[in-house]
Design a protein around this motif. Structure first.
Motif, PDB file in Angstrom:
ATOM      1  N   CYS A 165       7.836 -64.023 -18.151  1.00  0.00           N
ATOM      2  CA  CYS A 165       8.252 -62.655 -18.505  1.00  0.00           C
ATOM      3  C   CYS A 165       7.041 -61.741 -18.655  1.00  0.00           C
ATOM      4  N   ALA A 166       6.009 -62.236 -19.294  1.00  0.00           N
ATOM      5  CA  ALA A 166       4.786 -61.444 -19.468  1.00  0.00           C
ATOM      6  C   ALA A 166       4.155 -61.136 -18.121  1.00  0.00           C
ATOM      7  N   MET A 167       4.111 -62.119 -17.254  1.00  0.00           N
ATOM      8  CA  MET A 167       3.509 -61.927 -15.936  1.00  0.00           C
ATOM      9  C   MET A 167       4.292 -60.928 -15.095  1.00  0.00           C
ATOM     10  N   ALA A 168       5.563 -60.738 -15.414  1.00  0.00           N
ATOM     11  CA  ALA A 168       6.399 -59.765 -14.706  1.00  0.00           C
ATOM     12  C   ALA A 168       6.492 -58.442 -15.475  1.00  0.00           C
TER      13      ALA A 168
ATOM     14  N   ARG B 150       2.775 -63.064 -28.933  1.00  0.00           N
ATOM     15  CA  ARG B 150       1.549 -62.386 -29.398  1.00  0.00           C
ATOM     16  C   ARG B 150       0.428 -62.476 -28.365  1.00  0.00           C
ATOM     17  N   THR B 151       0.374 -63.583 -27.644  1.00  0.00           N
ATOM     18  CA  THR B 151      -0.674 -63.733 -26.632  1.00  0.00           C
ATOM     19  C   THR B 151      -0.137 -63.578 -25.212  1.00  0.00           C
TER      20      THR B 151
ATOM     21  N   ALA C 154      -1.333 -58.342 -21.572  1.00  0.00           N
ATOM     22  CA  ALA C 154      -2.275 -59.347 -21.080  1.00  0.00           C
ATOM     23  C   ALA C 154      -2.326 -59.375 -19.555  1.00  0.00           C
ATOM     24  N   TYR C 155      -1.322 -58.812 -18.904  1.00  0.00           N
ATOM     25  CA  TYR C 155      -1.249 -58.865 -17.447  1.00  0.00           C
ATOM     26  C   TYR C 155      -1.253 -57.481 -16.795  1.00  0.00           C
TER      27      TYR C 155
ATOM     28  N   CYS D  32       1.783 -57.312 -11.865  1.00  0.00           N
ATOM     29  CA  CYS D  32       3.063 -57.599 -12.524  1.00  0.00           C
ATOM     30  C   CYS D  32       4.132 -56.571 -12.180  1.00  0.00           C
ATOM     31  N   ALA D  33       3.761 -55.322 -11.988  1.00  0.00           N
ATOM     32  CA  ALA D  33       4.764 -54.318 -11.624  1.00  0.00           C
ATOM     33  C   ALA D  33       5.368 -54.657 -10.266  1.00  0.00           C
ATOM     34  N   THR D  34       4.549 -55.133  -9.346  1.00  0.00           N
ATOM     35  CA  THR D  34       5.037 -55.538  -8.028  1.00  0.00           C
ATOM     36  C   THR D  34       5.958 -56.741  -8.156  1.00  0.00           C
TER      37      THR D  34
END
Length: 94
Positions: free
Chosen positions: A10-13, A61-62, A67-68, A73-75
């Motif tokens: 999820c964070a990476m996206a 939190r991390t 962090a990305y 990630c937007a792509t």
């Protein structure tokens, strides 16, 4: 664990990973307040417990979109939603 991987993905996206912990907290509170066993559910192997909530909160939190931000990630988010709309995940190659 699956929760930690889910938070990272999820964070990476570029999604708000704090939202996952909030959802599990609400489900946990509902289970406590209802005091009833509603029978088999999709959460039987991964019940929304306080421990899961705390793990998701700690991971968020991390592992968060900040962090990305410097990545693509937007792509990735766009590709994900386009794939969900079309129902054809194989159409997109990275």
């Amino acid at each position: 664990s699956a929760d930690e991987l889910g938070i990272k993905l999820c964070a990476m996206a570029c999604y708000d990973t704090h939202a996952a912990s909030k959802v599990f907290y609400k489900m946990h509170v509902h289970n406590l307040e209802s005091g009833k066993d509603i029978g088999p559910t999709i959460f039987d192997s991964h019940p929304p417990t306080d421990e899961r909530y705390r793990t998701l909160l700690e991971e968020s939190r991390t592992q968060n979109r900040e962090a990305y931000e410097a990545t693509s990630c937007a792509t990735l988010k766009s590709i994900f939603w386009d794939a969900m709309k079309s129902g054809n995940e194989d159409e997109y190659e990275m």
